[in-house]
Write an enzyme that holds these catalytic residues in place. Structure first.
Site, mmCIF file in Angstrom:
data_model
loop_
_atom_site.group_PDB
_atom_site.id
_atom_site.type_symbol
_atom_site.label_atom_id
_atom_site.label_comp_id
_atom_site.label_asym_id
_atom_site.label_seq_id
_atom_site.Cartn_x
_atom_site.Cartn_y
_atom_site.Cartn_z
ATOM 1 N N ALA A 118 0.814 -1.221 0.000
ATOM 2 C CA ALA A 118 0.000 0.000 0.000
ATOM 3 C C ALA A 118 0.844 1.267 0.000
ATOM 4 C CB ALA A 118 -0.935 -0.015 1.196
ATOM 5 N N ASN A 173 1.512 -3.766 7.970
ATOM 6 C CA ASN A 173 2.581 -4.280 7.112
ATOM 7 C C ASN A 173 3.437 -3.169 6.516
ATOM 8 O OD1 ASN A 173 2.297 -7.200 7.087
ATOM 9 N ND2 ASN A 173 0.356 -6.890 6.039
ATOM 10 N N HIS A 201 -1.602 6.813 4.513
ATOM 11 C CA HIS A 201 -0.222 6.636 4.981
ATOM 12 C C HIS A 201 0.594 7.856 4.593
ATOM 13 C CE1 HIS A 201 -1.317 2.532 5.799
ATOM 14 N NE2 HIS A 201 -1.553 2.282 4.522
#
Length: 250
Positions: A118, A173, A201
């Site tokens: 991601a 992750n 993020h």
């Protein structure tokens, strides 16, 4: 490349909708019915046991299952002479475990690959692994439902990636991926925010090259809002260039 897939949930389902530069031969999931549902899409056979799955004629295993699957099955996969693509990168945070897999891959002349997941910018983040980074920071913002929390904005975690992944092995992750590529135990903040509908993020890097800030606002997959669509796409991108003679951005 001939591929066997471990984990037949949402990520594998998304991948099945794309043209892959490989042949998918076998499917395995602890829940056989999930693997069975993807047989037609991949043109592959589902197997009820891992032992039967790993015996099949393919050279590479794609893991899209879980942290636990990487921990328990990776060594067995390499022992059987299969290359390994690992999406659940959080399982690789521990140096001893990761290095044991790398040593086994070298011994068997195999490769291990980890998709970007991601994140964006993983390719150039690698320069920090050999240039002493000044800063490796990642902030992830998720809806409180992901952590089983009430509808409130809250700092869920602040600390190092190595501790974060122990507390949230299914949700963080990305903190491990950025730590591995920079060879630096990233500083992490995890926030719960009810106003956020999908995962965000924010990565900040600093080193001899200068400074970099990246914000990734991930759209969720349609069938599972907990899964980043970008994570699935990163697997497709990796598979489709793994055998290429010409690659840009490594």
């Amino acid at each position: 490349m001939k591929l066997g897939i471990i984990g037949c949930g949402n990520i594998a389902s998304i991948i099945s909708g794309f043209k892959l530069n490989c042949e998918v031969v076998a499917l395995y999931d602890r829940h056989l019915e999930k693997a069975k549902k993807l047989e037609k899409a991949f043109g592959a056979k589902a197997y009820e046991s891992f032992d039967d799955f790993i015996k099949q004629d393919f050279d590479t295993v794609l893991e899209t299952a879980s942290y636990e699957a990487v921990k328990t099955l990776s060594n067995k996969i390499l022992e059987k002479g299969k290359n390994l693509i690992i999406l659940s990168s959080g399982a690789l945070m521990e140096d001893d475990f990761r290095n044991s897999l790398i040593d086994k891959a070298k011994e068997k002349n195999l490769f291990i690959r980890v998709p970007s997941g991601a994140l964006f910018g993983v390719d150039n983040a690698k320069v920090l692994s050999f240039t002493n980074p000044k800063k490796v920071f990642i902030k992830s913002v998720k809806n409180p439902k992901e952590f089983g929390l009430k509808n409130e904005k809250k700092l869920v975690f602040k600390g190092k990636a190595s501790e974060c992944i122990k507390r949230f092995p299914k949700q963080t992750n990305v903190t491990v991926t950025i730590s591995i590529v920079t060879n630096y135990n990233a500083d992490v903040e995890i926030w719960a925010d009810p106003e956020v509908e999908h995962n965000i993020h924010e990565v900040e890097l600093e080193g001899v090259f200068g400074k970099c800030s990246i914000k990734i606002d991930n759209l969720p997959s349609e069938k599972n809002p907990k899964t980043s669509y970008l994570a699935a796409l990163s697997v497709v991108a990796l598979i489709n260039e793994i055998d290429n003679n010409f690659i840009v951005g490594t």
